[in-house]
Enzyme design. Structure first.
Site, PDB file in Angstrom:
ATOM      1  N   LYS A 119       0.515  -1.101  -0.047  1.00  0.00           N
ATOM      2  CA  LYS A 119      -0.205  -0.236  -0.322  1.00  0.00           C
ATOM      3  C   LYS A 119       0.344   1.025  -0.249  1.00  0.00           C
ATOM      4  CE  LYS A 119      -4.482  -2.575   1.905  1.00  0.00           C
ATOM      5  NZ  LYS A 119      -3.672  -3.133   2.377  1.00  0.00           N
TER       6      LYS A 119
HETATM    7  C1  LIG Z   1      -4.859  -4.494   1.246  1.00  0.00           C
HETATM    8  C2  LIG Z   1      -3.403  -6.252   1.285  1.00  0.00           C
HETATM    9  C3  LIG Z   1      -4.291  -7.477   0.621  1.00  0.00           C
HETATM   10  C4  LIG Z   1      -5.604  -6.485  -0.339  1.00  0.00           C
HETATM   11  O1  LIG Z   1      -5.630  -5.916  -1.160  1.00  0.00           O
HETATM   12  P1  LIG Z   1      -7.230  -5.275  -2.022  1.00  0.00           P
HETATM   13  O2  LIG Z   1      -5.948  -4.057  -2.475  1.00  0.00           O
HETATM   14  O3  LIG Z   1      -6.649  -5.058  -1.083  1.00  0.00           O
HETATM   15  O4  LIG Z   1      -7.358  -6.810  -2.883  1.00  0.00           O
HETATM   16  C5  LIG Z   1      -3.949  -8.094   1.132  1.00  0.00           C
HETATM   17  N1  LIG Z   1      -2.699  -7.953   0.942  1.00  0.00           N
HETATM   18  C6  LIG Z   1      -2.555  -7.497   2.236  1.00  0.00           C
HETATM   19  C7  LIG Z   1      -0.566  -7.736   2.936  1.00  0.00           C
HETATM   20  C8  LIG Z   1      -2.707  -6.103   2.243  1.00  0.00           C
HETATM   21  O5  LIG Z   1      -1.919  -4.782   2.938  1.00  0.00           O
END
Ligand SMILES: *Cc1c(COP(=O)(O)O)cnc(C)c1O
Length: 475
Positions: A119
């Site tokens: 993210k």
């Molecule tokens: C947020 C997250 C996901 C899921 O991603 P999305 O974009 O919500 O599908 C998967 N793995 C980790 C470690 C995350 O932080």
């Protein structure tokens, strides 16, 4: 001037909200008709555009790939500088290194940012975009978000100490890992406010949605979002898909991706990259026991169930909000039809697509799930076979991806969405080895925490937010 004609326009998936430019969708988050913004047309990268990416740094490549979404907001050189600055602090020279794990399978490491999850790759850009735009407009904004773990800390790191922003993050009390909670609650910045909600992630997300639907509150507090519903995040995430694909031979050679999926934001960026012209053969959606997407791809019917806590908490979701963006394309961009499906889903907890639509989707997408036991086994197996420790989310993506791959001749890239040290207990339980935090977070457990705990009640949350932003200096 050509500038206006180059500017991307964004439409709501429900067809009734104003058409906006990039600045508009950045600030709006959710559309006023309850829909999500998507580009009116997909920008295209030609084969020669793709070849011209060879040799660029990750930041240069990402700025180039994102530019058609952003054009008109600022000069291209300024945007390039912003992206370079966003990735400056990442702890790997390659920013998003591609590591070969098996003969035919690569790991795309997306955990080299300040909070160790993928993210950071979008949010470090988005925080800077907000700050630039708001400074120019002489405005402040209140970012409100819900997190099942990783979004919150990544958003906080992206917004901390920025003059134009207050950030309020709701997380489900007791349902995020201690590392995840501490990454949010130990940030000592006056513009950062954490609230633990006694409820699930979906309760938190519903509170955020309700705040956005409360128009007087939304206007008073100048709410903005950094959830994956914000288009700018999806746009920024296309960068690493393109980077990995070109490294492995695009445009001449196709590639498949395996994506551990919760809200469908990350994998939707892969879909966007495909629409832009990247030869992506297959997108494997990997879920944990909260397998609404896997069930959907098996049956064509989306049905909500209660959330079950798992050892991959960032995918503990009831609904995948970004799926609406894909549905919009499935329904031939008919906003009325999408609105109806989503209303039906809200009222009856289900909606369906027809067999042709499902067959169309299944050309590209494949879905599979792992329960916690399978996840632990996958972590252990990957460690045994390759010596690589992976976090539970990454393990699910990698393992489901390898099981579901269609063409063994197509290289598969599994997205490593978090550093194993974010989930040390699960990794240690599976392998007997406890992963250690990178240096920048080594003293995390000594830092002081600050947060409020509230019940799942809209008015209480709104009151607290009003008080906090008044204190931190918003007029
Ligand atoms: C947020 C997250 C996901 C899921 O991603 P999305 O974009 O919500 O599908 C998967 N793995 C980790 C470690 C995350 O932080």
């Amino acid at each position: 001037m050509l500038e206006n004609s180059n500017k991307q326009r964004y439409v709501s998936t429900r067809g009734h909200a104003a058409i906006l430019d990039f600045e508009g969708v950045l600030l709006a988050g959710l559309a006023t008709d309850g829909g999500l913004y998507v580009p009116e047309r997909w920008p295209k990268l030609t084969d020669s555009d793709l070849r011209a990416l060879a040799g660029l740094t990750f930041a240069e490549l990402t700025a180039r790939v994102m530019w058609p979404f952003v054009a008109g907001l600022m000069g291209e050189d300024d945007f390039q500088a912003l992206v370079t600055d966003a990735y400056d602090d990442f702890d790997h020279q390659a920013v998003a290194p591609l590591v070969q794990l098996y003969h035919d399978t690569w790991l795309l490491e997306l955990f080299h940012g300040p909070t160790l999850s993928f993210k950071d790759y979008a949010l470090q850009i988005v925080g800077r975009l907000f700050d630039q735009v708001l400074t120019r407009r002489g405005e402040r904004i209140t970012i409100v978000g819900a997190t099942s773990g990783d979004t919150g800390s990544a958003a906080i790191e992206a917004c901390r100490d920025r003059e134009t922003i207050d950030i309020i993050i709701l997380h489900p009390a007791g349902r995020v890992s201690e590392v995840q909670r501490r990454q949010m609650t130990t940030v000592a910045a006056d513009n950062v406010h954490n609230i633990a909600i006694e409820g699930t992630f979906d309760d938190c997300q519903n509170l955020v949605k309700a705040m956005f639907n409360d128009v007087p509150f939304r206007n008073d507090c100048r709410l903005g979002a950094v959830n994956s519903i914000n288009w700018a995040r999806i746009a920024a995430q296309t960068g690493y898909y393109v980077a990995a694909a070109t490294t492995l031979g695009a445009p001449d050679r196709p590639v498949a991706f395996a994506v551990p999926t919760g809200n469908f934001g990350n994998v939707f960026a892969g879909y966007a990259a495909k629409q832009m012209g990247i030869p992506i053969d297959q997108l494997v959606i990997a879920s944990n026991p909260n397998d609404i997407l896997t069930r959907f791809f098996q049956t064509g019917t989306m049905t909500a169930k209660n959330v079950v806590p798992s050892i991959s908490p960032s995918m503990d979701i009831q609904v995948s909000s970004n799926f609406e963006r894909l549905l919009f394309d499935v329904m031939k961009r008919d906003g009325g039809a999408v609105g109806q499906a989503m209303e039906g889903f809200k009222v009856h907890g289900r909606f369906s697509i027809d067999d042709d639509q499902l067959a169309g989707l299944s050309d590209l997408f494949e879905a599979g799930r792992h329960d916690d036991e399978e996840t632990r086994r996958a972590i252990d197996q990957i460690f045994g076979e390759t010596g690589q420790l992976v976090d539970p989310h990454t393990a699910i993506g990698l393992s489901v991806g390898r099981a579901r791959r269609r063409d063994p001749g197509t290289p598969m890239v599994a997205l490593a969405t978090a550093h194993p040290a974010k989930f040390p207990d699960a990794v240690e339980h599976a392998t007997g080895v406890r992963p250690t935090l990178p240096d920048r977070l080594a003293d995390l457990f000594e830092r002081e925490e600050r947060y409020d705990t509230l019940t799942n009640e809209l008015s209480a949350v709104q009151d607290l937010i009003r008080t906090r932003i008044a204190l931190s200096g918003a007029a």
